[in-house]
Design an enzyme around this catalytic site. Structure first.
Site, PDB file in Angstrom:
ATOM      1  N   GLY A  14       0.847  -1.191   0.000  1.00 29.71           N
ATOM      2  CA  GLY A  14       0.000   0.000   0.000  1.00 29.71           C
ATOM      3  C   GLY A  14       0.877   1.233   0.000  1.00 29.71           C
ATOM      4  N   CYS A  15       0.622   2.123   0.904  1.00 30.69           N
ATOM      5  CA  CYS A  15       1.372   3.376   1.016  1.00 30.69           C
ATOM      6  C   CYS A  15       2.745   3.113   1.641  1.00 30.69           C
ATOM      7  CB  CYS A  15       0.579   4.352   1.878  1.00 30.69           C
ATOM      8  SG  CYS A  15       1.474   5.833   2.316  1.00 30.69           S
ATOM      9  N   PHE A  16       3.798   3.578   1.005  1.00 30.34           N
ATOM     10  CA  PHE A  16       5.127   3.315   1.556  1.00 30.34           C
ATOM     11  C   PHE A  16       5.369   4.044   2.872  1.00 30.34           C
ATOM     12  CE2 PHE A  16       6.902   5.931  -2.296  1.00 30.34           C
ATOM     13  CZ  PHE A  16       6.388   7.123  -1.820  1.00 30.34           C
ATOM     14  N   TRP A  17       4.655   5.134   3.145  1.00 30.32           N
ATOM     15  CA  TRP A  17       4.844   5.848   4.412  1.00 30.32           C
ATOM     16  C   TRP A  17       4.500   4.955   5.597  1.00 30.32           C
ATOM     17  CZ3 TRP A  17       1.454  10.578   2.737  1.00 30.32           C
ATOM     18  CH2 TRP A  17       2.128  11.324   1.766  1.00 30.32           C
ATOM     19  N   CYS A  18       3.456   4.160   5.467  1.00 29.55           N
ATOM     20  CA  CYS A  18       3.013   3.305   6.576  1.00 29.55           C
ATOM     21  C   CYS A  18       4.025   2.203   6.882  1.00 29.55           C
ATOM     22  CB  CYS A  18       1.661   2.671   6.259  1.00 29.55           C
ATOM     23  SG  CYS A  18       0.300   3.851   6.159  1.00 29.55           S
TER      24      CYS A  18
END
Length: 179
Positions: A14-18
């Site tokens: 999903g989102c790489f930030w998470c």
């Protein structure tokens, strides 16, 4: 004392930030870099291009880890239980192949371990695991403002709503592995 033995792992969830925020918390993880992998267009992709969903790249993290402190198998289990590997090309309300769940293996041993871990974890999920296992070819580092995103933006609404709850769940579940 053993000499440091390092290895790379590349995951998209999903989102790489998470997932970046989670892996930065792990003992044995030396470096986490957000970026893009798995695309099929020439040149160096930008966030804008990748987020359009037309380049074929996934948002990923590349993890440099010390195998004397944490194994690839342990990283995989944490990865698979820190995001929803049963949703195909989705994070929250956003859709596209750039958000797919994917393991990019760097060698035959990583591929073998990834396949075994997914098989072992299969009964833990109510739905079918959609995580891809794909040979690693190339990694493109994301723009500077994506690196250490949670650490640099902890008060941002997205971080508070999405990342902080995931980190709390992770810390509770894997407290013995947290730095």
């Amino acid at each position: 004392m053993k000499a440091k033995s390092t290895q790379l792992a590349t995951f998209g969830g999903g989102c790489f930030w998470c997932i970046e925020a989670i892996f930065q918390q792990l003992k044995g993880v030396l470096q986490v870099t957000s970026g893009y992998s798995g695309g099929n267009v020439p040149g160096v992709p930008t966030y804008r291009e990748v987020s359009s969903g037309r380049t074929g790249h996934a948002e990923v993290i590349q993890v440099l880890f010390d195998t004397n402190c944490i194994s690839y198998e342990e990283l995989l289990v944490i990865f698979m239980t820190s995001h929803d590997p049963t949703t195909n090309n989705t994070i929250e309300t956003e859709y596209g192949s750039q958000y797919r769940s994917v393991i990019f293996y760097h060698n035959n041993e990583q591929e073998k371990i990834a396949r075994e871990v997914l098989l072992e974890l299969k009964p833990a999920f109510d739905k079918t695991i959609t995580t891809e296992i794909v040979e690693f070819i190339k990694f493109f580092e994301a723009e500077d403002y994506h690196q250490n995103y949670y650490q640099n933006n902890v008060e941002a609404p997205y971080c508070q709503a999405m990342i902080t709850p995931k980190l709390e769940k992770f810390r509770k579940r894997y407290q013995e592995k947290v730095k």
